[in-house]
Design a protein around this motif. Structure first.
Motif, PDB file in Angstrom:
ATOM      1  N   GLU A   3       4.299  18.176  -5.343  1.00 16.45           N
ATOM      2  CA  GLU A   3       3.184  17.898  -6.709  1.00 16.45           C
ATOM      3  C   GLU A   3       2.865  16.452  -6.391  1.00 16.45           C
ATOM      4  O   GLU A   3       1.859  16.175  -7.346  1.00 16.45           O
ATOM      5  N   ARG A   4       3.267  15.824  -5.684  1.00  7.46           N
ATOM      6  CA  ARG A   4       2.803  14.336  -5.668  1.00  7.46           C
ATOM      7  C   ARG A   4       1.676  14.026  -4.534  1.00  7.46           C
ATOM      8  O   ARG A   4       1.261  13.058  -4.712  1.00  7.46           O
ATOM      9  N   LEU A   5       1.442  15.096  -3.934  1.00  4.68           N
ATOM     10  CA  LEU A   5       0.520  14.997  -2.527  1.00  4.68           C
ATOM     11  C   LEU A   5      -0.873  14.667  -3.245  1.00  4.68           C
ATOM     12  O   LEU A   5      -1.341  13.948  -2.712  1.00  4.68           O
ATOM     13  N   GLN A   6      -1.369  15.308  -4.037  1.00  2.04           N
ATOM     14  CA  GLN A   6      -2.687  15.037  -4.534  1.00  2.04           C
ATOM     15  C   GLN A   6      -2.996  13.455  -5.128  1.00  2.04           C
ATOM     16  O   GLN A   6      -3.799  12.999  -4.773  1.00  2.04           O
ATOM     17  N   GLY A   7      -2.037  13.305  -5.858  1.00  6.16           N
ATOM     18  CA  GLY A   7      -2.058  11.823  -6.522  1.00  6.16           C
ATOM     19  C   GLY A   7      -2.035  10.782  -5.354  1.00  6.16           C
ATOM     20  O   GLY A   7      -2.770   9.791  -5.256  1.00  6.16           O
ATOM     21  N   PHE A   8      -1.091  10.991  -4.213  1.00  7.59           N
ATOM     22  CA  PHE A   8      -0.822  10.154  -3.060  1.00  7.59           C
ATOM     23  C   PHE A   8      -2.328  10.040  -2.245  1.00  7.59           C
ATOM     24  O   PHE A   8      -2.956   8.941  -2.082  1.00  7.59           O
ATOM     25  N   LEU A   9      -2.903  11.266  -2.168  1.00 11.06           N
ATOM     26  CA  LEU A   9      -4.055  11.068  -1.209  1.00 11.06           C
ATOM     27  C   LEU A   9      -5.146  10.690  -2.092  1.00 11.06           C
ATOM     28  O   LEU A   9      -5.914   9.504  -1.680  1.00 11.06           O
ATOM     29  N   GLY A  10      -5.159  10.835  -3.355  1.00 10.34           N
ATOM     30  CA  GLY A  10      -6.054  10.198  -4.291  1.00 10.34           C
ATOM     31  C   GLY A  10      -5.984   8.603  -4.212  1.00 10.34           C
ATOM     32  O   GLY A  10      -6.988   7.746  -4.417  1.00 10.34           O
ATOM     33  N   ARG A  11      -4.831   7.989  -4.145  1.00 11.51           N
ATOM     34  CA  ARG A  11      -4.730   6.716  -4.164  1.00 11.51           C
ATOM     35  C   ARG A  11      -5.318   5.874  -2.640  1.00 11.51           C
ATOM     36  O   ARG A  11      -5.737   4.796  -2.802  1.00 11.51           O
ATOM     37  N   LEU A  12      -5.309   6.942  -1.866  1.00 16.42           N
ATOM     38  CA  LEU A  12      -5.745   6.342  -0.600  1.00 16.42           C
ATOM     39  C   LEU A  12      -7.310   6.249  -0.247  1.00 16.42           C
ATOM     40  O   LEU A  12      -7.710   5.802   0.524  1.00 16.42           O
ATOM     41  N   GLY A  13      -7.989   7.216  -1.344  1.00 11.97           N
ATOM     42  CA  GLY A  13      -9.272   7.232  -1.323  1.00 11.97           C
ATOM     43  C   GLY A  13     -10.009   7.605   0.028  1.00 11.97           C
ATOM     44  O   GLY A  13      -9.582   8.534   0.468  1.00 11.97           O
ATOM     45  N   GLU A  14     -10.900   6.670   0.491  1.00  7.71           N
ATOM     46  CA  GLU A  14     -11.522   7.067   1.856  1.00  7.71           C
ATOM     47  C   GLU A  14     -10.700   7.265   3.117  1.00  7.71           C
ATOM     48  O   GLU A  14     -11.040   7.672   4.127  1.00  7.71           O
ATOM     49  N   ASN A  15      -9.537   6.688   2.984  1.00  9.69           N
ATOM     50  CA  ASN A  15      -8.381   6.954   4.091  1.00  9.69           C
ATOM     51  C   ASN A  15      -7.651   8.034   4.105  1.00  9.69           C
ATOM     52  O   ASN A  15      -6.764   8.259   4.730  1.00  9.69           O
ATOM     53  N   ALA A  16      -7.730   8.753   3.077  1.00  6.23           N
ATOM     54  CA  ALA A  16      -7.062  10.241   2.971  1.00  6.23           C
ATOM     55  C   ALA A  16      -7.053  10.942   4.221  1.00  6.23           C
ATOM     56  O   ALA A  16      -6.110  11.699   4.447  1.00  6.23           O
ATOM     57  N   HIS A  17      -8.377  11.035   4.731  1.00  9.61           N
ATOM     58  CA  HIS A  17      -8.538  11.880   6.117  1.00  9.61           C
ATOM     59  C   HIS A  17      -7.680  11.365   7.085  1.00  9.61           C
ATOM     60  O   HIS A  17      -7.720  12.098   8.369  1.00  9.61           O
ATOM     61  N   ARG A  18      -7.129  10.195   7.098  1.00 11.03           N
ATOM     62  CA  ARG A  18      -6.384   9.398   8.014  1.00 11.03           C
ATOM     63  C   ARG A  18      -4.920   9.725   7.931  1.00 11.03           C
ATOM     64  O   ARG A  18      -4.048   9.087   8.526  1.00 11.03           O
ATOM     65  N   VAL A  19      -4.684  10.756   7.127  1.00 13.15           N
ATOM     66  CA  VAL A  19      -3.260  11.206   7.016  1.00 13.15           C
ATOM     67  C   VAL A  19      -3.176  12.781   7.397  1.00 13.15           C
ATOM     68  O   VAL A  19      -3.934  13.466   7.330  1.00 13.15           O
ATOM     69  N   ILE A  20      -1.806  12.893   8.195  1.00 20.45           N
ATOM     70  CA  ILE A  20      -1.611  14.222   8.764  1.00 20.45           C
ATOM     71  C   ILE A  20      -0.411  14.552   7.673  1.00 20.45           C
ATOM     72  O   ILE A  20       0.537  14.076   7.188  1.00 20.45           O
ATOM     73  N   VAL A  21      -0.563  15.876   7.160  1.00 20.49           N
ATOM     74  CA  VAL A  21       0.231  16.459   6.307  1.00 20.49           C
ATOM     75  C   VAL A  21       0.849  17.594   6.932  1.00 20.49           C
ATOM     76  O   VAL A  21      -0.140  18.492   7.378  1.00 20.49           O
ATOM     77  N   ARG A  22       2.081  17.934   6.796  1.00 16.93           N
ATOM     78  CA  ARG A  22       2.750  19.109   7.283  1.00 16.93           C
ATOM     79  C   ARG A  22       3.569  19.657   6.304  1.00 16.93           C
ATOM     80  O   ARG A  22       4.067  19.019   5.527  1.00 16.93           O
ATOM     81  N   GLU A  23       3.915  20.930   6.503  1.00 14.47           N
ATOM     82  CA  GLU A  23       5.050  21.780   5.634  1.00 14.47           C
ATOM     83  C   GLU A  23       6.234  21.332   6.471  1.00 14.47           C
ATOM     84  O   GLU A  23       6.157  21.122   7.832  1.00 14.47           O
ATOM     85  N   ILE A  24       7.291  21.488   5.621  1.00 10.16           N
ATOM     86  CA  ILE A  24       8.485  21.081   6.484  1.00 10.16           C
ATOM     87  C   ILE A  24       9.395  22.529   6.563  1.00 10.16           C
ATOM     88  O   ILE A  24      10.166  22.799   7.399  1.00 10.16           O
TER      89      ILE A  24
END
Length: 202
Positions: free
Chosen positions: A67-88
């Motif tokens: 539930e924190r993922l969108q907030g985290f990506l929002g904080r990164l701004g234009e760098n959000a696409h430089r993050v790899i996100v996986r289910e566990i």
């Protein structure tokens, strides 16, 4: 911000030795940054609830509540696409996908028998194409086929995996199925879903 693709777990995380861990943190996603840039750790610190507990998982990933993922990506701004996100955890995905398709009244066909043996089976096993979060879909032939196929590709977007076995199906992750069903709400009869074989016993 463009939608970020949530990838399936690393193959290692599906092994029995990880079962207790991924069950305990099933409400989390695994994240890590691509390349060397700043701001990732600060965004994680800002978004994580207190008291913070740093939890890492193999492959250099750290865990974040889903539930924190969108907030985290929002904080990164234009760098959000430089993050790899996986289910566990994938144990609940097939049931969730089945429920989504059943609610829409969509029938999912079984794998072709030829896919369960020989060279095709080895191809699927080696490439992970039978992963629980993957399913096959294609637009059936008929009126306006080209435009409907273009629409499907647009809806699949980054979740598109690959065309499979010269059958006209696309292998897609289950995350895009909801968008397909919504986008074809009045033409669901033009979508054909088919399962991939079950993975080999471990």
């Amino acid at each position: 911000m463009d939608e970020i693709e949530i990838k399936p777990p690393l193959k290692d995380w599906t092994r029995p030795i990880w079962r207790e861990f991924v069950t305990r943190y099933a409400g989390h996603v695994a994240i890590k940054k691509r390349g060397d840039w700043s701001g990732f750790a600060d965004a994680w610190d800002d978004e994580m609830p207190m008291p913070r507990t740093y939890i890492s998982i193999s492959g250099g990933y750290r865990l974040l509540p889903s539930e924190r993922l969108q907030g985290f990506l929002g904080r990164l701004g234009e760098n959000a696409h430089r993050v790899i996100v996986r289910e566990i955890c994938v144990e609940n995905r097939p049931a969730t996908l089945d429920a989504l398709l059943a609610e829409a009244g969509v029938k999912v066909k079984s794998p072709y028998a030829a896919w369960t043996k020989g060279k095709t089976r080895r191809f699927l096993d080696e490439n992970g194409r039978h992963h629980p979060s993957h399913i096959l879909v294609k637009v059936t032939k008929g009126s306006r086929w080209w435009s409907l196929d273009d629409r499907a590709r647009e809806l699949i977007g980054d979740y598109f995996v690959a065309h499979n076995l010269n059958t006209g199906y696309a292998v897609v992750r289950s995350g895009c199925v909801g968008r397909l069903l919504e986008g074809f709400r009045d033409q669901l009869d033009r979508l054909e879903f088919r399962r991939l074989p079950e993975p080999p016993a471990t």
